[in-house]
Motif scaffolding. Structure first.
Motif, PDB file in Angstrom:
ATOM      1  N   ASP A  68       0.705  -0.986  -0.216  1.00 16.04           N
ATOM      2  CA  ASP A  68       0.008   0.112  -0.177  1.00 16.04           C
ATOM      3  C   ASP A  68       0.760   1.229   0.254  1.00 16.04           C
ATOM      4  O   ASP A  68       0.510   2.104  -0.527  1.00 16.04           O
ATOM      5  CB  ASP A  68      -0.875  -0.229   1.117  1.00 16.04           C
ATOM      6  N   LEU A  69       2.070   1.235   0.624  1.00 17.77           N
ATOM      7  CA  LEU A  69       2.618   2.246   1.064  1.00 17.77           C
ATOM      8  C   LEU A  69       4.277   1.725   0.712  1.00 17.77           C
ATOM      9  O   LEU A  69       4.695   1.214   1.757  1.00 17.77           O
ATOM     10  CB  LEU A  69       1.976   2.908   1.979  1.00 17.77           C
ATOM     11  N   ILE A  70       5.000   2.817   0.486  1.00 19.30           N
ATOM     12  CA  ILE A  70       6.856   2.593   0.624  1.00 19.30           C
ATOM     13  C   ILE A  70       6.879   3.937   1.779  1.00 19.30           C
ATOM     14  O   ILE A  70       6.306   4.671   2.051  1.00 19.30           O
ATOM     15  CB  ILE A  70       7.845   2.649  -0.520  1.00 19.30           C
ATOM     16  N   VAL A  71       7.945   3.343   2.910  1.00 11.98           N
ATOM     17  CA  VAL A  71       8.120   3.837   3.569  1.00 11.98           C
ATOM     18  C   VAL A  71       9.770   3.951   3.420  1.00 11.98           C
ATOM     19  O   VAL A  71      10.178   2.874   3.540  1.00 11.98           O
ATOM     20  CB  VAL A  71       7.917   4.141   5.174  1.00 11.98           C
ATOM     21  N   GLY A  91       4.663   7.075  -1.820  1.00  6.14           N
ATOM     22  CA  GLY A  91       6.198   6.274  -1.290  1.00  6.14           C
ATOM     23  C   GLY A  91       6.170   8.216  -0.086  1.00  6.14           C
ATOM     24  O   GLY A  91       5.905   8.731  -0.728  1.00  6.14           O
ATOM     25  N   ILE A  92       7.048   7.197   0.479  1.00  7.75           N
ATOM     26  CA  ILE A  92       6.969   8.680   1.437  1.00  7.75           C
ATOM     27  C   ILE A  92       8.496   8.172   2.068  1.00  7.75           C
ATOM     28  O   ILE A  92       8.348   7.244   2.439  1.00  7.75           O
ATOM     29  CB  ILE A  92       6.015   9.169   2.455  1.00  7.75           C
ATOM     30  N   HIS A 125       6.704  13.425  -0.443  1.00  7.76           N
ATOM     31  CA  HIS A 125       6.241  12.203  -1.109  1.00  7.76           C
ATOM     32  C   HIS A 125       7.132  11.655  -1.861  1.00  7.76           C
ATOM     33  O   HIS A 125       8.100  12.589  -2.465  1.00  7.76           O
ATOM     34  CB  HIS A 125       5.125  12.377  -2.647  1.00  7.76           C
ATOM     35  N   LEU A 126       7.651  10.411  -2.021  1.00  6.25           N
ATOM     36  CA  LEU A 126       8.706  10.556  -3.663  1.00  6.25           C
ATOM     37  C   LEU A 126       8.957  10.732  -4.818  1.00  6.25           C
ATOM     38  O   LEU A 126       7.609  10.315  -4.939  1.00  6.25           O
ATOM     39  CB  LEU A 126       8.981   8.636  -2.830  1.00  6.25           C
ATOM     40  N   ALA A 127       9.691  11.360  -4.726  1.00  7.33           N
ATOM     41  CA  ALA A 127       9.221  12.146  -6.020  1.00  7.33           C
ATOM     42  C   ALA A 127      10.728  11.836  -7.964  1.00  7.33           C
ATOM     43  O   ALA A 127      12.095  10.934  -6.693  1.00  7.33           O
ATOM     44  CB  ALA A 127       9.131  13.756  -6.308  1.00  7.33           C
ATOM     45  N   GLU A 128      10.866  11.954  -8.222  1.00 12.46           N
ATOM     46  CA  GLU A 128      12.073  11.883  -9.497  1.00 12.46           C
ATOM     47  C   GLU A 128      12.509  12.901  -8.825  1.00 12.46           C
ATOM     48  O   GLU A 128      14.031  12.014  -8.642  1.00 12.46           O
ATOM     49  CB  GLU A 128      11.297  12.303 -10.580  1.00 12.46           C
TER      50      GLU A 128
END
Length: 197
Positions: A68-71, A91-92, A125-128
């Motif tokens: 559901d979510l990457i931490v 992801g966060i 939030h995990l981003a590029e």
């Protein structure tokens, strides 16, 4: 709420323990080093451990199915956008600065180096781009006079990060969403590695 935890070292272990105490399911732990203390802690808890093929990158194939979510917790690897897209809520990560200030590997050192009177932490939030994703949560603390980067991290920023991560994950579990406020690029500063002289 199934989480893939990507991380290392003491903060990775503290995050793993905090999430488990809150009853959050950890589907898999992804580490860059199979001997890391996070890997050992996860194995002892019966959680699947996967060692990254490339220590700098986490591709979609390394994220547990049904995540559901990457931490991320003390991970210097870039989680690819395909990997983020593979998780239902994306992801966060936790960054020990008031983003967009001090983006980079040495945020706490730069906080001290620049004499900032206030420090803080951000769940983003995990981003590029590294440390540039939208902000999910943020909090601040004062910096003590004469405090070192390590002292500031241990006294205030690590506990702050655990609290913020826990709150965001619990909120996501309850609501199925994560707040996202874009970072204001005009205030962005870099915090590249600080090499001791």
């Amino acid at each position: 709420m199934r989480i893939t935890l990507v991380g290392s070292r003491h903060f990775g272990v503290a995050t793993l323990n905090m999430l488990r105490e809150r009853g959050i399911e950890i589907a898999r732990v992804v580490v860059h080093d199979g001997e890391d203390r996070l890997a050992a802690t996860a194995r002892a808890a019966g959680i699947e451990v996967l060692v990254q093929a490339d220590p700098k990158v986490v591709p979609a194939g390394e994220i547990a199915p049904g995540t559901d979510l990457i931490v991320t917790a003390h991970s210097h690897a870039r989680v690819t956008q395909e990997a983020v897209a593979a998780a239902k809520l994306g992801g966060i990560g936790y960054h020990p600065s008031l983003l967009p200030r001090h983006r980079g590997i040495a945020a706490v050192e730069w906080t001290i180096k620049e004499g900032d009177p206030i420090a803080g932490g951000t769940i983003y939030h995990l981003a590029e781009r590294m440390d540039a994703g939208a902000i999910a949560a943020q909090d601040w603390c004062f910096v003590r006079k004469g405090e070192t980067a390590r002292e500031l991290w241990e006294r205030a920023l690590a506990p702050l990060g655990l609290k913020l991560l826990g709150d965001v994950v619990e909120s996501a579990k309850a609501t199925g969403a994560i707040p996202a406020k874009p970072q204001d690029e005009q205030f962005a500063t870099k915090a590249p590695s600080v090499t001791p002289h």
